[in-house]
Design an enzyme around this catalytic site. Structure first.
Site, PDB file in Angstrom:
ATOM      1  N   ARG A 159       0.816  -1.224   0.000  1.00  0.00           N
ATOM      2  CA  ARG A 159       0.000   0.000   0.000  1.00  0.00           C
ATOM      3  C   ARG A 159       0.850   1.274   0.000  1.00  0.00           C
ATOM      4  O   ARG A 159       0.439   2.327   0.467  1.00  0.00           O
ATOM      5  CB  ARG A 159      -1.003  -0.011   1.157  1.00  0.00           C
ATOM      6  CG  ARG A 159      -1.898  -1.258   1.128  1.00  0.00           C
ATOM      7  CD  ARG A 159      -3.090  -1.189   2.011  1.00  0.00           C
ATOM      8  NE  ARG A 159      -4.004  -0.089   1.737  1.00  0.00           N
ATOM      9  CZ  ARG A 159      -4.860  -0.013   0.717  1.00  0.00           C
ATOM     10  NH1 ARG A 159      -4.929  -0.967  -0.176  1.00  0.00           N
ATOM     11  NH2 ARG A 159      -5.659   1.009   0.599  1.00  0.00           N
ATOM     12  N   MET A 160       2.060   1.164  -0.536  1.00  0.00           N
ATOM     13  CA  MET A 160       2.932   2.331  -0.680  1.00  0.00           C
ATOM     14  C   MET A 160       2.777   2.897  -2.086  1.00  0.00           C
ATOM     15  O   MET A 160       3.722   2.995  -2.859  1.00  0.00           O
ATOM     16  CB  MET A 160       4.372   1.948  -0.364  1.00  0.00           C
ATOM     17  CG  MET A 160       4.550   1.554   1.078  1.00  0.00           C
ATOM     18  SD  MET A 160       6.262   1.224   1.449  1.00  0.00           S
ATOM     19  CE  MET A 160       6.083   0.326   2.975  1.00  0.00           C
TER      20      MET A 160
END
Length: 180
Positions: A159-160
């Site tokens: 989720r970066m």
């Protein structure tokens, strides 16, 4: 868009369109992009549909392309304007005959008590325009969303994600990277 056309299995030009009533009540639906250039992003509709009426009363919109197979999305926000009659005529003429007849027969977004009524109206339009080109109805046209903000989002592990916005500044764009 070219990459989406190569990888998306269905309707790579599908986009969510968000509109709002003058008092701010939002509505969103999926529609198809039918044109894009330096002026903006174009779609077509019945002007008496819910989206048509909302855009006439509150000429602001947001679009969202979500290409799940590419793990990307693009958000677009900005004012809308009607396309010219010439643009609407040209696009209407490019549609299949059945789609044109359907547009003539449909009171889009209005209550339909029985599907047979719509089918009867299509049969009437088919008979009325037998041997001739169905004309674009006066209540059918297009809108252009003029981008003021465009946000690109790319999925990344854990989720970066990678996010950036382009905000219109006069004739240019201000680019800002965003935290995921």
């Amino acid at each position: 868009m070219r990459e989406a056309e190569a990888h998306e299995p269905n309707d790579p030009n599908a986009m969510a369109l968000a509109t709002a009533t003058p008092d701010g009540r939002p509505s969103v639906r999926t529609i198809l992009l039918k044109g894009a250039d330096r002026r903006g992003f174009v779609f077509y509709t019945n002007l008496e549909s819910r989206k048509g009426e909302e855009l006439e009363a509150n000429p602001q919109a947001a679009l969202l392309f979500h290409w799940k197979s590419l793990r990307r999305q693009i958000r677009i926000e900005g004012p809308v304007e009607r396309v010219s009659d010439e643009e609407a005529d040209r696009y209407f003429a490019s549609r299949s005959r059945n789609s044109r007849l359907g547009a003539i027969a449909s009171d889009q977004s209005r209550p339909l008590p029985d599907r047979a009524i719509f089918e009867h109206r299509i049969a009437e339009a088919t008979a009325r325009y037998e041997g001739q080109e169905p004309p674009r109805p006066p209540n059918w046209s297009g809108f252009r969303v003029i981008p003021q903000i465009i946000e690109f989002w790319q999925d990344r592990p854990y989720r970066m994600h990678d996010r950036a916005t382009w905000t219109r500044e006069g004739e240019g764009w201000d680019v800002t990277r965003l935290y995921p």
